[in-house]
Design a protein around this motif. Structure first.
Motif, mmCIF file in Angstrom:
data_model
loop_
_atom_site.group_PDB
_atom_site.id
_atom_site.type_symbol
_atom_site.label_atom_id
_atom_site.label_comp_id
_atom_site.label_asym_id
_atom_site.label_seq_id
_atom_site.Cartn_x
_atom_site.Cartn_y
_atom_site.Cartn_z
ATOM 1 N N LEU A 1 22.672 -16.300 43.059
ATOM 2 C CA LEU A 1 21.362 -16.569 42.470
ATOM 3 C C LEU A 1 20.227 -16.315 43.456
ATOM 4 C CD1 LEU A 1 22.239 -19.821 40.493
ATOM 5 C CD2 LEU A 1 21.673 -17.588 39.513
ATOM 6 N N LYS B 1 17.833 -9.096 37.019
ATOM 7 C CA LYS B 1 19.065 -9.081 36.238
ATOM 8 C C LYS B 1 19.858 -7.785 36.398
ATOM 9 C CE LYS B 1 17.590 -12.305 32.600
ATOM 10 N NZ LYS B 1 17.340 -12.461 31.133
ATOM 11 N N LEU C 1 21.819 -7.816 39.694
ATOM 12 C CA LEU C 1 22.955 -8.743 39.628
ATOM 13 C C LEU C 1 24.064 -8.151 38.768
ATOM 14 C CD1 LEU C 1 24.382 -11.400 40.142
ATOM 15 C CD2 LEU C 1 23.048 -12.413 38.256
ATOM 16 N N ARG C 2 23.670 -7.532 37.656
ATOM 17 C CA ARG C 2 24.668 -6.929 36.763
ATOM 18 C C ARG C 2 25.475 -5.858 37.493
ATOM 19 N NH1 ARG C 2 25.665 -2.983 32.985
ATOM 20 N NH2 ARG C 2 26.444 -3.727 30.956
ATOM 21 N N TRP D 1 25.653 -10.401 27.583
ATOM 22 C CA TRP D 1 24.495 -10.986 28.275
ATOM 23 C C TRP D 1 23.229 -10.641 27.488
ATOM 24 C CZ3 TRP D 1 23.572 -10.194 34.260
ATOM 25 C CH2 TRP D 1 22.510 -11.013 34.681
ATOM 26 N N THR E 1 19.271 -16.456 31.065
ATOM 27 C CA THR E 1 18.924 -16.367 32.487
ATOM 28 C C THR E 1 20.160 -15.998 33.308
ATOM 29 O OG1 THR E 1 19.430 -18.681 32.942
ATOM 30 C CG2 THR E 1 17.191 -18.170 32.172
ATOM 31 N N LYS E 2 19.924 -15.657 34.565
ATOM 32 C CA LYS E 2 21.048 -15.374 35.471
ATOM 33 C C LYS E 2 21.958 -16.609 35.579
ATOM 34 C CE LYS E 2 18.226 -13.977 38.872
ATOM 35 N NZ LYS E 2 18.225 -15.172 39.493
#
Length: 303
Positions: A18, A24, A27-28, A44, A49-50
């Motif tokens: 995080l 996003k 992170l993906r 998703w 949210t993350k």
């Protein structure tokens, strides 16, 4: 790390994720590279949210060994970060980088401790396995020693016969092989029958085996000395006479710079019941011969 992942470890991995990735898509991509399935990431939604998606992801990963390995690999990758490109350009970039650095440092410390513990456990396991192997080897060796002793006992009825002599010769080299001593089996050289050779601590010994019913005498000593006359100067003679030696034979074999070492049945029994190894025993007898000129050292005087 153990198969059951500690909750503290999961919290550290989640925090590092995080704090390291605020966008996003970034992170993906990280999750994809670490074998999180595309089918899961397709769920998703834009309003998640993350933190929401990680709340759904981690319980699923923790259920399987494959999933736990994914978490472990993510932990390694996160702990090895030295920069945070996804945090560039934010108004509070410095604060985000500071928080990410702290989260990664906490995870890295935990991973390091676990690795040290795993290394210690591997060391303990290795020592346990080595000890088990040694015990098995000792048990096998004891069984083999008993087998060799039994074979020799079975030869007693044919001691003093030609057939018994050949069988004793075969048996002797089983003993040599058991103690992993370098050797050459019986051969003929210059028209003379050689019962074989053994090499110990760089010295080669011409072997003469006697499985006769009576003691070896001076003529047997002369025969071995004659054979030594046709080989290299640094070669010694090793006679094994299961019935022992006459006093004349011992006198004939002994003397200044004698090249002979004499063994009898008691020396052979020392291999079975006193813990001596063949190489060690002959090396000990060699030192005695070199120091005293005595070709034989009784087992009772061995140290």
């Amino acid at each position: 790390m153990s198969e059951s992942l500690p909750s503290h470890f999961i919290d550290l991995v989640r925090a590092a994720l995080l704090k390291s990735f605020w966008r996003k898509p970034t992170l993906r991509q990280f999750l994809l590279r670490h074998r999180v399935k595309e089918s899961f990431l397709a769920t998703w939604t834009s309003d998640e949210t993350k933190r929401d998606v990680l709340d759904r992801l981690f319980p699923k990963l923790e259920k399987t060994e494959e999933g736990r390995q994914v978490i472990k690999q993510m932990a390694v990758s996160l702990s090895e970060q030295i920069a945070f490109p996804d945090l560039k350009g934010w108004e509070d970039e410095a604060l985000k980088v500071r928080d990410a650095t702290e989260a990664v440092a906490n995870l890295k410390k935990y991973v390091s401790v676990v690795r040290d513990e795993e290394a210690m456990e591997r060391g303990r396991q290795s020592r346990r396995e080595a000890a088990q192997q040694e015990r098995r080897a000792n048990a096998t060796k004891a069984a083999s020693i008993e087998s060799l002793a039994k074979e020799l006992e079975d030869l007693v009825p044919v001691q003093g016969t030609q057939d018994g002599g050949y069988k004793f010769q075969d048996w002797f080299f089983k003993v040599v092989d058991f103690f992993e001593v370098e050797c050459r089996r019986p051969y003929v050289s210059g028209g003379r029958q050689i019962d074989g050779t053994v090499t110990i601590e760089g010295t080669t010994y011409l072997v003469e085996l006697k499985f006769t019913a009576s003691q070896s005498d001076a003529t047997d000593i002369d025969s071995l000395l004659a054979k030594l006359g046709n080989v290299a100067d640094n070669t010694m003679g090793l006679m094994v006479s299961m019935s022992g030696y006459s006093s004349v034979a011992i006198t004939q074999a002994s003397g200044k710079k004698t090249p002979l070492i004499l063994l009898d049945a008691s020396h052979v029994m020392a291999l079975f019941y006193s813990g001596w190894k063949l190489g060690e025993l002959i090396a000990r007898l060699r030192r005695h011969v070199s120091q005293t000129g005595e070709a034989i050292l009784e087992v009772g005087r061995l140290q």
